[in-house]
Design an enzyme around this catalytic site. Structure first.
Site, PDB file in Angstrom:
ATOM      1  NE  ARG A 279      -1.549  -2.259   2.802  1.00 18.82           N
ATOM      2  CZ  ARG A 279      -1.631  -3.528   2.394  1.00 18.82           C
ATOM      3  NH1 ARG A 279      -2.665  -3.927   1.727  1.00 18.82           N
ATOM      4  NH2 ARG A 279      -0.670  -4.396   2.671  1.00 18.82           N
ATOM      5  CB  THR A 280       3.428   2.550   2.299  1.00 18.61           C
ATOM      6  OG1 THR A 280       2.679   2.075   3.417  1.00 18.61           O
ATOM      7  CG2 THR A 280       4.010   3.908   2.616  1.00 18.61           C
TER       8      THR A 280
ATOM      9  CG  HIS B  89       3.516   4.016   8.607  1.00 18.77           C
ATOM     10  ND1 HIS B  89       3.673   4.801   7.486  1.00 18.77           N
ATOM     11  CD2 HIS B  89       3.088   2.808   8.143  1.00 18.77           C
ATOM     12  CE1 HIS B  89       3.363   4.085   6.404  1.00 18.77           C
ATOM     13  NE2 HIS B  89       3.009   2.872   6.772  1.00 18.77           N
TER      14      HIS B  89
ATOM     15  CE  LYS C  72      26.610  -3.359  -6.923  1.00 16.44           C
ATOM     16  NZ  LYS C  72      26.781  -2.263  -7.896  1.00 16.44           N
TER      17      LYS C  72
ATOM     18  NE  ARG D 254       7.190   0.764   4.915  1.00 13.84           N
ATOM     19  CZ  ARG D 254       5.964   0.219   4.831  1.00 13.84           C
ATOM     20  NH1 ARG D 254       5.839  -1.049   4.484  1.00 13.84           N
ATOM     21  NH2 ARG D 254       4.897   0.922   5.098  1.00 13.84           N
TER      22      ARG D 254
HETATM   23  N1   CP Z   1      -0.145   0.000   5.883  1.00 11.60           N
HETATM   24  C1   CP Z   1       1.030  -0.273   5.320  1.00 11.60           C
HETATM   25  O1   CP Z   1       2.057   0.315   5.646  1.00 11.60           O
HETATM   26  O2   CP Z   1       0.982  -1.248   4.353  1.00 11.60           O
HETATM   27  P1   CP Z   1       2.205  -1.733   3.496  1.00 11.60           P
HETATM   28  O3   CP Z   1       3.184  -2.398   4.424  1.00 11.60           O
HETATM   29  O4   CP Z   1       1.641  -2.674   2.478  1.00 11.60           O
HETATM   30  O5   CP Z   1       2.841  -0.535   2.857  1.00 11.60           O
END
Ligand code: CP
Length: 307
Positions: A51-52, A129, A80, A101
């Protein structure tokens, strides 16, 4: 640090949050534009995501910008031995904005110290988040018509779930009552309980996920037990299925009650809930595109209403 970066939700004041929600509402009505013509956004995902990453990339594409990046650090020069510092400095040569991320808590904050390019934290370990929180707040606002004075029940992995950490922090402005439903091994970290105390927020910690708490909730926020954060696989096995929400459990819930989940889900919500009018988690994920359009344009100093 570029002041337009978004590393933690407490980078945002109450006014900032409300302005971002207004902007999110604008983008829901106007998802396609050329606001990002000529801009390049890098998405660097050192941890898996559906999603993110895809909603950030959809957001950029719908705004007319372009995306570079990787979804698997194993395909980058990290494999590497390149340091995070060098990766960020390199990508800063190519992109106007970095969405990242990383599995290390504090990685996004560290990134802001090595570049002037704005950084958006798309999740750092079990820490924060913030873009998820903006779409969560938007989902709460859309379903409840307000943010103030709601009873919010958070269920599951409150220890490692970064989405609940960010959401509790943001909600301190809106006088919620919290129920934290969790196994002792997955308790909300003390710093977030202290944050509630410091802000005069009523909260209750309990193991029982019973009719009493379900029927008084406006929002039930289910979470996945974060297997990837456990050092001991046996500890994960002990708690992995501690809470599952089924359709028969929400028969007497309040009319306005809605179920949120940042997703992915494993066993926390039975599929029979999906067809009820209480399920909002798929719409919640769609709201992520608009919330991230708001975050991206803010980070790039673009005001959609002044174009
Ligand atoms: N909610 C969320 O962060 O989903 P993903 O890990 O799929 O990005």
């Amino acid at each position: 640090m570029n002041p337009n970066s978004l590393v933690a939700i407490n980078d945002l004041s109450r006014e900032d949050i409300l302005a971002l929600l207004d902007r999110t509402r604008y983008f829901e009505g106007h998802p396609n534009s050329h606001l990002l013509d000529g801009k390049i956004v890098a998405t660097l995902f050192f941890e898996p995501s559906t999603r993110t990453r895809l909603s950030f990339e959809t957001a950029v594409n719908r705004l007319g910008g372009r995306v570079i990046g990787f979804s698997d650090a194993a395909t980058s020069s990290t494999s590497k031995g390149e340091t995070l510092k060098d990766t960020i400095k390199m990508v800063s040569n190519y992109a106007d904005l970095i969405v990242m991320r990383h599995f290390i808590e504090g990685a996004a904050e560290y990134a802001t110290s090595v570049t002037q390019t704005p950084i958006v934290n798309a999740g750092d370990g079990a820490n924060q988040h913030p873009s998820q929180t903006m779409l969560d707040l938007y989902s709460i606002l859309k379903t409840q018509g307000k943010l103030e004075g709601l009873t919010i029940t958070m269920v599951g992995d409150l220890k490692y779930g970064r989405t609940v950490h960010s959401l509790v922090t943001a909600m301190r402005f809106f006088k919620p009552v919290f129920y934290f439903v969790c196994d002792d091994e997955l308790a909300m970290p003390e710093q977030y309980l202290q944050l509630c105390r410091d802000n005069g927020i009523e909260f209750h910690v309990q193991r029982e996920f019973d009719q009493d708490v379900i029927n008084k909730s406006d929002i039930i926020y289910m979470t996945r037990v974060q297997r990837e954060r456990f050092k001991d696989p046996e500890a994960y096995e002990r708690v992995k299925d501690c809470y599952t929400l089924r359709a028969d459990m929400i028969m007497n819930a309040k009319d306005n009650m809605r179920i949120l989940h940042p997703l992915p889900r494993v066993n926390e919500i039975a599929e029979d809930v999906d067809d009820t009018d209480k399920a909002y988690y798929f719409e919640q994920a769609r709201n992520g595109v608009y919330a991230r359009q708001a975050i991206i344009t803010r980070a790039l100093g673009i005001d959609p209403l002044k174009q």
